[in-house]
Design a protein around this motif. Structure first.
Motif, PDB file in Angstrom:
ATOM      1  N   GLU A  90      28.782 -15.639  29.608  1.00 60.85           N
ATOM      2  CA  GLU A  90      28.609 -16.441  28.407  1.00 60.85           C
ATOM      3  C   GLU A  90      27.129 -16.468  28.080  1.00 60.85           C
ATOM      4  OE1 GLU A  90      29.212 -21.019  27.360  1.00 60.85           O
ATOM      5  OE2 GLU A  90      31.091 -19.936  27.750  1.00 60.85           O
ATOM      6  N   LEU A  91      26.788 -15.875  26.950  1.00 63.20           N
ATOM      7  CA  LEU A  91      25.393 -15.793  26.540  1.00 63.20           C
ATOM      8  C   LEU A  91      24.885 -17.154  26.082  1.00 63.20           C
ATOM      9  CD1 LEU A  91      25.574 -12.471  24.500  1.00 63.20           C
ATOM     10  CD2 LEU A  91      24.773 -12.775  26.863  1.00 63.20           C
ATOM     11  N   LYS A  92      23.593 -17.358  26.207  1.00 62.36           N
ATOM     12  CA  LYS A  92      22.952 -18.595  25.752  1.00 62.36           C
ATOM     13  C   LYS A  92      23.288 -18.870  24.281  1.00 62.36           C
ATOM     14  CE  LYS A  92      18.297 -20.447  25.115  1.00 62.36           C
ATOM     15  NZ  LYS A  92      16.874 -20.138  25.243  1.00 62.36           N
ATOM     16  N   GLU A  93      23.446 -17.804  23.516  1.00 64.28           N
ATOM     17  CA  GLU A  93      23.738 -17.930  22.086  1.00 64.28           C
ATOM     18  C   GLU A  93      25.194 -18.281  21.807  1.00 64.28           C
ATOM     19  OE1 GLU A  93      20.091 -15.728  22.768  1.00 64.28           O
ATOM     20  OE2 GLU A  93      22.112 -15.411  23.548  1.00 64.28           O
ATOM     21  N   GLY A  94      26.057 -18.253  22.841  1.00 59.89           N
ATOM     22  CA  GLY A  94      27.436 -18.681  22.674  1.00 59.89           C
ATOM     23  C   GLY A  94      28.525 -17.684  22.995  1.00 59.89           C
ATOM     24  N   PRO A  95      28.432 -16.435  22.517  1.00 55.18           N
ATOM     25  CA  PRO A  95      29.559 -15.536  22.775  1.00 55.18           C
ATOM     26  C   PRO A  95      29.630 -15.095  24.232  1.00 55.18           C
ATOM     27  CG  PRO A  95      27.846 -14.367  21.585  1.00 55.18           C
ATOM     28  CD  PRO A  95      27.416 -15.816  21.678  1.00 55.18           C
ATOM     29  N   ARG A  96      30.798 -14.636  24.614  1.00 56.03           N
ATOM     30  CA  ARG A  96      31.007 -14.067  25.951  1.00 56.03           C
ATOM     31  C   ARG A  96      31.164 -12.570  25.819  1.00 56.03           C
ATOM     32  NH1 ARG A  96      35.459 -18.473  26.724  1.00 56.03           N
ATOM     33  NH2 ARG A  96      34.099 -20.244  27.123  1.00 56.03           N
ATOM     34  N   MET A  97      30.666 -11.864  26.830  1.00 58.05           N
ATOM     35  CA  MET A  97      30.809 -10.409  26.828  1.00 58.05           C
ATOM     36  C   MET A  97      31.232  -9.922  28.201  1.00 58.05           C
ATOM     37  SD  MET A  97      26.824  -9.111  26.603  1.00 58.05           S
ATOM     38  CE  MET A  97      27.221  -7.380  26.717  1.00 58.05           C
ATOM     39  N   VAL A  98      32.008  -8.844  28.221  1.00 59.82           N
ATOM     40  CA  VAL A  98      32.425  -8.205  29.458  1.00 59.82           C
ATOM     41  C   VAL A  98      31.305  -7.293  29.904  1.00 59.82           C
ATOM     42  CG1 VAL A  98      34.106  -6.669  30.542  1.00 59.82           C
ATOM     43  CG2 VAL A  98      34.852  -8.324  28.820  1.00 59.82           C
ATOM     44  N   THR A  99      30.971  -7.357  31.194  1.00 62.52           N
ATOM     45  CA  THR A  99      29.831  -6.617  31.707  1.00 62.52           C
ATOM     46  C   THR A  99      29.976  -6.472  33.215  1.00 62.52           C
ATOM     47  OG1 THR A  99      27.401  -6.559  31.727  1.00 62.52           O
ATOM     48  CG2 THR A  99      28.438  -8.723  31.947  1.00 62.52           C
ATOM     49  N   ASN A 100      28.924  -6.017  33.860  1.00 61.93           N
ATOM     50  CA  ASN A 100      28.847  -5.964  35.317  1.00 61.93           C
ATOM     51  C   ASN A 100      27.718  -6.859  35.779  1.00 61.93           C
ATOM     52  OD1 ASN A 100      29.372  -2.565  34.832  1.00 61.93           O
ATOM     53  ND2 ASN A 100      30.870  -3.835  35.859  1.00 61.93           N
ATOM     54  N   VAL A 101      27.913  -7.495  36.929  1.00 63.14           N
ATOM     55  CA  VAL A 101      26.834  -8.212  37.595  1.00 63.14           C
ATOM     56  C   VAL A 101      26.353  -7.311  38.718  1.00 63.14           C
ATOM     57  CG1 VAL A 101      26.172 -10.266  38.909  1.00 63.14           C
ATOM     58  CG2 VAL A 101      27.775 -10.476  36.988  1.00 63.14           C
ATOM     59  N   VAL A 102      25.052  -7.036  38.731  1.00 59.83           N
ATOM     60  CA  VAL A 102      24.459  -6.114  39.695  1.00 59.83           C
ATOM     61  C   VAL A 102      23.272  -6.805  40.370  1.00 59.83           C
ATOM     62  CG1 VAL A 102      25.183  -4.080  38.362  1.00 59.83           C
ATOM     63  CG2 VAL A 102      22.912  -5.063  38.000  1.00 59.83           C
ATOM     64  N   GLY A 103      22.710  -6.139  41.364  1.00 58.10           N
ATOM     65  CA  GLY A 103      21.493  -6.649  41.987  1.00 58.10           C
ATOM     66  C   GLY A 103      21.734  -7.749  42.992  1.00 58.10           C
ATOM     67  N   CYS A 104      22.982  -7.892  43.450  1.00 57.96           N
ATOM     68  CA  CYS A 104      23.294  -8.899  44.458  1.00 57.96           C
ATOM     69  C   CYS A 104      24.577  -8.483  45.171  1.00 57.96           C
ATOM     70  CB  CYS A 104      23.459 -10.282  43.826  1.00 57.96           C
ATOM     71  SG  CYS A 104      24.881 -10.408  42.719  1.00 57.96           S
ATOM     72  N   ILE A 127      21.621   5.724  24.181  1.00 59.67           N
ATOM     73  CA  ILE A 127      22.641   4.786  24.647  1.00 59.67           C
ATOM     74  C   ILE A 127      22.156   4.137  25.937  1.00 59.67           C
ATOM     75  CG2 ILE A 127      25.013   4.463  25.446  1.00 59.67           C
ATOM     76  CD1 ILE A 127      25.778   6.972  23.918  1.00 59.67           C
ATOM     77  N   GLY A 128      22.109   2.810  25.944  1.00 61.95           N
ATOM     78  CA  GLY A 128      21.841   2.046  27.154  1.00 61.95           C
ATOM     79  C   GLY A 128      23.017   1.129  27.401  1.00 61.95           C
ATOM     80  N   VAL A 129      23.241   0.757  28.649  1.00 56.65           N
ATOM     81  CA  VAL A 129      24.370  -0.110  28.999  1.00 56.65           C
ATOM     82  C   VAL A 129      23.825  -1.428  29.547  1.00 56.65           C
ATOM     83  CG1 VAL A 129      26.422  -0.351  30.448  1.00 56.65           C
ATOM     84  CG2 VAL A 129      25.816   1.893  29.511  1.00 56.65           C
ATOM     85  N   PRO A 130      24.186  -2.553  28.905  1.00 60.07           N
ATOM     86  CA  PRO A 130      23.722  -3.842  29.424  1.00 60.07           C
ATOM     87  C   PRO A 130      24.533  -4.270  30.646  1.00 60.07           C
ATOM     88  CG  PRO A 130      24.986  -4.165  27.404  1.00 60.07           C
ATOM     89  CD  PRO A 130      24.891  -2.679  27.634  1.00 60.07           C
TER      90      PRO A 130
END
Length: 137
Positions: A90-104, A127-130
């Motif tokens: 859930e972004l600070k701006e409100g919407p939710r997006m499907v993604t990956n959590v990395v770095g842990c 093309i970059g991937v968030p």
């Protein structure tokens, strides 16, 4: 970060190209409706509430994990990168997006932890991937 490949690279359409291009430049874009004010993600051109033409807006990249699942076996994902954490952020701006959590470690991911966007380059130009990494509360 290493290149996104050999994972599948997103399909880019004229409607979504600004989103992927901004991600390649390290920026996260969302859509905002000038008529009703809704801020949303997936990058469709028309507001899903009032069908007005929406505008691109740069998001902060900050958010929290809303929900997640850990996938330990995934045929098309590089074996060295398993397990993978798929999440709704859930972004600070409100919407939710499907993604990956990395770095842990997957065990460190919890609902409600703060995260921040990072961007993984691809071999496809422009093309970059968030993805998201945990941050300190």
């Amino acid at each position: 970060m290493d290149a996104w490949e050999p994972r599948p690279v997103p399909s880019v359409t004229p409607e979504t190209e600004p989103f992927w291009s901004a991600a390649a430049d390290g920026r996260l874009l969302v859509r905002e409706c000038p008529d009703c004010g809704l801020v949303y993600h997936y990058p469709s051109a028309l507001c899903p509430d009032c069908f007005a033409d929406a505008e691109w807006r740069e998001a902060s990249g900050a958010g929290t994990v809303y929900s997640f699942a850990v996938q330990r076996h995934l045929g098309y994902w590089p074996e060295d990168d398993l397990p993978v954490v798929f999440a709704y952020v859930e972004l600070k701006e409100g919407p939710r997006m499907v993604t990956n959590v990395v770095g842990c470690r997957p065990e460190d991911v919890e609902v409600g932890i703060p995260v921040e966007a990072r961007f993984v380059p691809t071999d496809e130009g422009g093309i970059g991937v968030p993805v998201f990494v945990p941050t300190e509360p």
